[in-house]
Design a protein around this motif. Sequence first.
Motif, short mmCIF file in Angstrom:
data_model
loop_
_atom_site.label_atom_id
_atom_site.label_comp_id
_atom_site.label_asym_id
_atom_site.label_seq_id
_atom_site.Cartn_x
_atom_site.Cartn_y
_atom_site.Cartn_z
N VAL A 107 -1.52 -2.85 4.76
CA VAL A 107 -1.64 -3.83 3.67
C VAL A 107 -0.55 -3.60 2.63
N ASP A 108 0.54 -2.95 3.06
CA ASP A 108 1.74 -2.77 2.23
C ASP A 108 1.46 -1.91 1.00
N TRP A 109 0.65 -0.88 1.15
CA TRP A 109 0.38 0.05 0.06
C TRP A 109 1.29 1.26 0.15
N HIS A 110 1.60 1.83 -1.01
CA HIS A 110 2.19 3.16 -1.05
C HIS A 110 1.06 4.19 -1.24
N ALA B 70 -1.97 0.63 -3.86
CA ALA B 70 -1.79 1.98 -3.32
C ALA B 70 -3.14 2.61 -3.02
N LEU B 71 -3.09 3.67 -2.23
CA LEU B 71 -4.26 4.52 -2.03
C LEU B 71 -3.97 5.88 -2.64
N ARG B 72 -5.04 6.57 -3.02
CA ARG B 72 -4.90 7.86 -3.69
C ARG B 72 -5.54 8.96 -2.85
N GLN C 294 7.62 3.98 3.25
CA GLN C 294 6.44 4.05 2.38
C GLN C 294 6.67 5.09 1.28
N ALA C 295 6.51 4.65 0.02
CA ALA C 295 6.72 5.54 -1.11
C ALA C 295 5.52 6.46 -1.31
N VAL C 296 5.79 7.64 -1.85
CA VAL C 296 4.75 8.61 -2.21
C VAL C 296 4.94 8.94 -3.68
N VAL C 297 3.88 8.81 -4.46
CA VAL C 297 3.92 9.05 -5.89
C VAL C 297 3.10 10.30 -6.22
#
Length: 265
Positions: A126-129, A99-101, A153-156
């Motif tokens: 690159v398949d990151w959330h 993931a990226l932040r 795409q998920a968001v956390v």
Amino acid sequence: MSNSNVILCDSHMHVFSHHEVIQSSNYVAPAKDLSDFILEATTEDIGRAVVVQASIDGTNNSRLLETLLHHDQLTLRGVAMIDEHSKDLEILANAGVRALRIQDRTRLGINDLERLPQLAAMGAEVDWHVEINTEPARYEHLKQLLNELPAGQAVVLDHFGHCAPLNLEQRHQLCRLLDTGRVWIKLAPTRVSQHVGNYKDLTAIVQTLAAGYTERCLWGSDWPHVMTADPLPKTTDMLAFYKNVLTTEQFAACFSHNPAKLYKF
């Protein structure tokens, strides 16, 4: 590992360095690395962890990459910070970054929510959330931006989305975000509780979130607890609290099954 056969995951911790002084205008990072985390903040059931790039490190992910590539005691995944000019994301992904932040906190003097669509698109390659350190005043704008993100795409949200645990209006707004179906929540308690140690003020919000969004709740310790007054939080106290207020199924989802799915352990 205990006989539970459930591998617990700390989905939000940071690593720094024994050999380098790392500081910003907000704090001086403690001289602690992964070995200290294992000593101070793991139990026999915690076999996985997610190393989250701290705001103090900006987009220099070299320490994160080094940590992911050179360890043998835990199974790790990572969350990186990037900007519009970042390259070699595949190298990070191959090392275990998932993931990226994005930082969007007035307290830190960083409000980068407007960059979300572009950075999310880069991460999706690159398949990151996406993980966002944001606050209630920004929920409505975030909700509007969700439609601009890559499909699926998920968001956390970090740290309960910084929702004040007893503020019912903020809790309602947070639930509306989660109702979109693509937002996850980290039940990392130390930034929002006024009762660190027993966390009694979090009981109602935890039970609401865990009951309504069982499949999208995660837990993180936020070790090593920067910008936090002594006595520092203990992972064992957090585990005791959550085991008390969650059902067996909710606990397993939040602490094991959900992070296994999201971070692709």
